[in-house]
Design an enzyme around this catalytic site. Structure first.
Site, short mmCIF file in Angstrom:
data_model
loop_
_atom_site.label_atom_id
_atom_site.label_comp_id
_atom_site.label_asym_id
_atom_site.label_seq_id
_atom_site.Cartn_x
_atom_site.Cartn_y
_atom_site.Cartn_z
CB ALA A 98 -2.60 75.96 3.52
CD GLU A 148 -4.75 72.13 -3.99
OE1 GLU A 148 -5.16 71.67 -5.08
OE2 GLU A 148 -3.57 72.07 -3.62
NE ARG A 200 -10.34 62.74 11.97
CZ ARG A 200 -10.07 61.95 10.95
NH1 ARG A 200 -10.08 60.64 11.10
NH2 ARG A 200 -9.79 62.45 9.77
CD GLU A 209 -8.91 69.55 12.05
OE1 GLU A 209 -8.32 68.52 12.42
OE2 GLU A 209 -8.33 70.54 11.59
N GLY A 210 -12.10 66.54 8.59
CA GLY A 210 -12.73 65.28 8.18
C GLY A 210 -14.23 65.39 8.39
CB THR A 211 -17.14 65.57 6.04
OG1 THR A 211 -16.99 64.30 5.41
CG2 THR A 211 -16.53 66.65 5.16
C1 LIG Z 1 -14.55 77.24 8.48
C2 LIG Z 1 -13.63 76.27 7.80
C3 LIG Z 1 -12.29 76.20 8.21
C4 LIG Z 1 -11.42 75.33 7.57
N1 LIG Z 1 -10.09 75.31 7.93
C5 LIG Z 1 -9.20 74.59 7.19
C6 LIG Z 1 -7.79 74.70 7.43
O1 LIG Z 1 -7.33 75.42 8.33
N2 LIG Z 1 -6.94 73.99 6.62
C7 LIG Z 1 -7.41 73.19 5.61
O2 LIG Z 1 -6.60 72.62 4.90
N3 LIG Z 1 -8.75 73.06 5.37
C8 LIG Z 1 -9.64 73.74 6.12
N4 LIG Z 1 -11.00 73.65 5.87
C9 LIG Z 1 -11.47 72.78 4.80
C10 LIG Z 1 -12.17 71.53 5.31
O3 LIG Z 1 -11.27 70.69 5.96
C11 LIG Z 1 -12.85 70.86 4.09
O4 LIG Z 1 -13.89 71.71 3.67
C12 LIG Z 1 -13.40 69.50 4.42
O5 LIG Z 1 -12.34 68.59 4.63
C13 LIG Z 1 -14.29 68.94 3.31
O6 LIG Z 1 -13.62 68.92 2.10
P1 LIG Z 1 -14.28 69.58 0.81
O7 LIG Z 1 -14.63 70.98 1.13
O8 LIG Z 1 -13.39 69.33 -0.36
O9 LIG Z 1 -15.63 68.80 0.60
P2 LIG Z 1 -15.84 67.46 -0.20
O10 LIG Z 1 -14.78 66.49 0.15
O11 LIG Z 1 -16.02 67.80 -1.63
O12 LIG Z 1 -17.18 66.95 0.41
C14 LIG Z 1 -18.47 67.39 0.00
C15 LIG Z 1 -19.50 66.46 0.62
O13 LIG Z 1 -19.32 65.13 0.09
C16 LIG Z 1 -19.11 64.20 1.15
N5 LIG Z 1 -18.18 63.17 0.72
C17 LIG Z 1 -16.97 63.34 0.13
N6 LIG Z 1 -16.39 62.15 -0.10
C18 LIG Z 1 -17.23 61.21 0.35
C19 LIG Z 1 -17.23 59.79 0.41
N7 LIG Z 1 -16.20 59.11 -0.07
N8 LIG Z 1 -18.29 59.14 0.97
C20 LIG Z 1 -19.34 59.83 1.46
N9 LIG Z 1 -19.44 61.18 1.43
C21 LIG Z 1 -18.40 61.86 0.89
C22 LIG Z 1 -18.54 65.02 2.28
O14 LIG Z 1 -18.74 64.41 3.51
C23 LIG Z 1 -19.31 66.32 2.14
O15 LIG Z 1 -20.57 66.20 2.74
C24 LIG Z 1 -11.89 74.47 6.52
C25 LIG Z 1 -13.24 74.53 6.14
C26 LIG Z 1 -14.10 75.42 6.74
C27 LIG Z 1 -15.54 75.48 6.28
#
Ligand SMILES: Cc1cc2nc3c(=O)[nH]c(=O)nc-3n(C[C@H](O)[C@H](O)[C@H](O)COP(=O)(O)OP(=O)(O)OC[C@H]3O[C@@H](n4cnc5c(N)ncnc54)[C@H](O)[C@@H]3O)c2cc1C
Length: 431
Positions: A125, A128, A259, A380-382
Site C-alpha cells: 500500500a 494515496e 516492470r 505500476e507506473g503510468t
Molecule cells: C486496479 C488498480 C490496482 C492498483 N493497485 C495498487 C496497489 O496494490 N498498491 C498501490 O500502492 N497502488 C495501487 N494502484 C494505484 C496506481 O499505482 C496509481 O493509480 C498509479 O500509480 C497512478 O497514480 P495516481 O492514481 O495518483 O494518478 P496521477 O499520478 O495523479 O496521474 C494522473 C494522470 O496524470 C499523469 N501524470 C502524472 N504525473 C505526470 C507527469 N509528471 N508527466 C506526465 N503525466 C503525468 C499520469 O500518467 C496519469 O495519466 C492501483 C490502481 C488501480 C487502478
C-alpha cells in the site's frame, strides 16, 4: 545469441497454459461479473505450484530469467483479474525483501503466501489520493510513541486491500524530507485501527479486489518497521544533512527489474485476444468472401502479430537482463512495460474492429479483454511516467557514452585504442 526457448521453457509454457485454460477460463466470466475473489483458483494455483514460496524459488532458479514472464503471460492469457489475484501477494513480498532485515524477511515473506495448503495474501500500500505518481507527497504518517509506531492515513486503490493477511504500508516519518522521510511498515490483518475502506467497482481486472485501506491510530510494535530503527535513523540523518544515499537510483533499478513482469501481464491479454480473433475469423465470411482471405483483414492481423512479438522481445530481453545483472541503464525494463501496455490497449480494439458489432457484446470475450487491458497503462507506473523514466535514462546513458567516446579520442597518439574506439564510435552514431 539464441532466441529460441529452451525445452524447459516450452514445457513450462504449456503447463501454465493448461492451468489458464482448464482452471481459470471456465470461471473467469463469473468472477468478472460478480467481482468476487477467486479463492478456488488461488488454491488451485498453489496445488499446481503457480503460487507461493516454491513458485518464487522456481522463478529465481532460471538462469535466463524467462520462467517468470512466461508464467505471468500465460496466466493473464487465462484471465488478467484472476491472475492478479493469484500473484498480487508478490508485491508485498518484494517490498519486504527489498527493505526488511534478514529476520524480517524470514518472518514476513512466508506470511504473504502461507505455507503448504494454507493460503495467505499480501498487499503493498503506497498510493494515496493525490499521491500515486507523485510518491514524495504521501500524507500517511508514522509517529513513534514509546515502543510502538502509530500510523494514520488512507491508502487508495490497493490490490488485495482489506483481504490481505499482511499489508506493507509506506508512510512518512518526516514530511519535510519528501520520499527520503518515508519508511515501510508491516501491518498484520486484525491490527486495531486498521480496516478496509471502500471496495472499488472497476472497469477491468474485476476478479482482483481493489480497496481503500484505512489506518486510524493504528499501533504496531517498533520492530514492524522494515529495516529497523538504526537504518531509518541513519537514513534520516543523511537526508537532513543533504547527503545523497543513492537510494533513488537503487529504487529505479529495482523497478526496471519488476516492470517486465507487468509487461508480460499485458501481453497475455493481447495474445488471448489475437488467438481468439484468428479462430473466430476462420469461420466468418462477408460479401468479400472468407474474412481471413481478405487483404484488409490480413493487414491488421500482421500489424497485431508484429506488435505483440516486438513487445514480447522487449519483455524477454529485460527479464534476461534483470536476471543476469546487466544494468538497464537505458530504461529497458520500463520500455518493456510501456510497449506491452500500449500494444494491449491498441491491439484489442483493432481486433474488435475486425470482428464488428458482436465484439461490443458481453458474449464476446474481446469485450472483457478490452476492459482488462486499460490498467496496464495505469498501475505500476503510468505510461506517461514510464516515458519520463525512459527518456531521462536514455539521456543520461547518451551523455555518458559521449563522455566515454571523448575520453578515448583524447588519448595521446600511440595509446592503445583498438576495438574500443570502433565500438564507442559506433555506439554514439547509433543514437
Ligand atoms: C486496479 C488498480 C490496482 C492498483 N493497485 C495498487 C496497489 O496494490 N498498491 C498501490 O500502492 N497502488 C495501487 N494502484 C494505484 C496506481 O499505482 C496509481 O493509480 C498509479 O500509480 C497512478 O497514480 P495516481 O492514481 O495518483 O494518478 P496521477 O499520478 O495523479 O496521474 C494522473 C494522470 O496524470 C499523469 N501524470 C502524472 N504525473 C505526470 C507527469 N509528471 N508527466 C506526465 N503525466 C503525468 C499520469 O500518467 C496519469 O495519466 C492501483 C490502481 C488501480 C487502478
Amino acid at each position: 545469441m539464441d532466441f529460441r526457448l529452451s525445452d524447459e521453457h516450452v514445457e513450462y509454457q504449456r503447463y501454465c497454459r493448461a492451468f489458464a485454460a482448464d482452471v481459470m477460463r471456465p470461471v473467469a466470466a463469473r468472477h468478472d461479473r460478480e467481482q468476487s475473489v477467486p479463492w478456488e483458483c488461488i488454491r488451485a494455483a498453489r496445488q499446481w505450484n503457480l503460487n507461493g514460496l516454491e513458485f518464487i524459488q522456481k522463478m529465481g532458479s532460471d538462469p535466463d530469467g524467462l520462467l517468470g514472464v512466461i508464467a505471468i503471460e500465460e496466466l493473464h492469457w487465462g484471465c488478467a483479474g484472476i491472475a492478479l489475484a493469484v500473484s498480487a501477494s508478490s508485491l508485498a513480498a518484494a517490498g519486504i525483501a527489498s527493505s526488511g532485515t534478514p529476520e524480517q524477511i524470514g518472518r514476513w515473506v512466508p506470511e504473504c503466501y502461507g505455507e503448504g495448503d494454507e493460503i495467505k495474501l499480501g498487499a503493498y500500500a503506497v498510493t494515496e489520493a493525490g499521491a500515486g505518481s507523485d510518491v514524495k507527497s504521501l500524507r500517511t504518517t508514522a509517529r513513534l510513541d514509546g515502543e510502538e509506531w502509530v500510523l494514520n492515513g488512507t491508502k487508495v486503490f490497493i490490490s488485495n486491500g482489506g483481504i490481505a493477511d499482511v499489508t506493507v504500508v509506506v508512510a512518512t516519518v518526516d514530511p519535510e524530507l519528501g520520499h527520503r522521510g518515508q519508511a515501510s511498515f508491516v501491518l498484520p490483518k486484525g491490527t486495531p485501527g486498521f480496516s478496509q475502506g471502500k471496495k472499488e467497482d472497476k472497469l477491468g481486472i474485476r476478479a482482483s479486489q481493489t480497496a481503500e485501506v484505512v489506518l486510524d491510530d493504528c499501533r504496531v510494535p517498533v520492530d514492524f518497521l522494515l529495516g529497523g530503527m538504526d537504518k531509518l535513523n541513519r537514513k534520516l540523518e543523511r537526508a537532513r544533512a543533504g547527503e545523497s544515499t543513492g537510494r533513488a537510483s537503487g529504487a529505479l533499478a529495482t523497478f526496471e527489474i519488476t516492470r517486465p513482469l507487468v509487461g508480460a501481464s499485458a501481453l497475455g491479454i493481447a495474445q488471448a485476444a489475437y488467438e481468439w480473433t484468428l479462430a473466430y475469423l476462420e469461420t466468418e465470411s462477408d460479401e468479400g468472401g472468407p474474412l481471413l482471405e481478405q487483404q484488409r483483414v490480413q493487414q491488421v492481423l500482421a500489424d497485431v502479430a508484429t506488435e505483440i512479438e516486438g513487445a514480447r522481445l522487449l519483455v524477454w530481453r529485460a527479464a534476461w537482463m534483470g536476471r543476469n545483472g546487466v544494468p538497464m541503464t537505458g530504461g529497458q525494463g520500463s520500455m518493456s512495460k510501456l510497449k506491452a501496455g500500449d500494444v494491449a490497449m491498441w491491439a484489442v480494439p483493432a481486433l474488435m474492429d475486425l470482428v464488428g458489432p458482436y465484439a461490443q457484446t458481453t458474449e464476446c470475450p474481446l469485450e472483457k479483454w478490452f476492459r482488462d487491458a486499460k490498467i496496464y497503462q495505469i498501475f505500476e507506473g503510468t505510461a506517461q511516467i514510464q516515458r519520463l523514466v525512459v527518456s531521462r535514462m536514455q539521456r543520461q546513458e547518451y551523455t555518458e557514452r559521449l563522455k566515454e567516446a571523448a575520453q578515448v579520442l583524447e588519448q595521446p597518439p600511440g595509446a592503445p585504442t583498438g576495438d574500443v574506439l570502433g565500438e564507442d564510435a559506433l555506439a554514439v552514431s547509433t543514437y
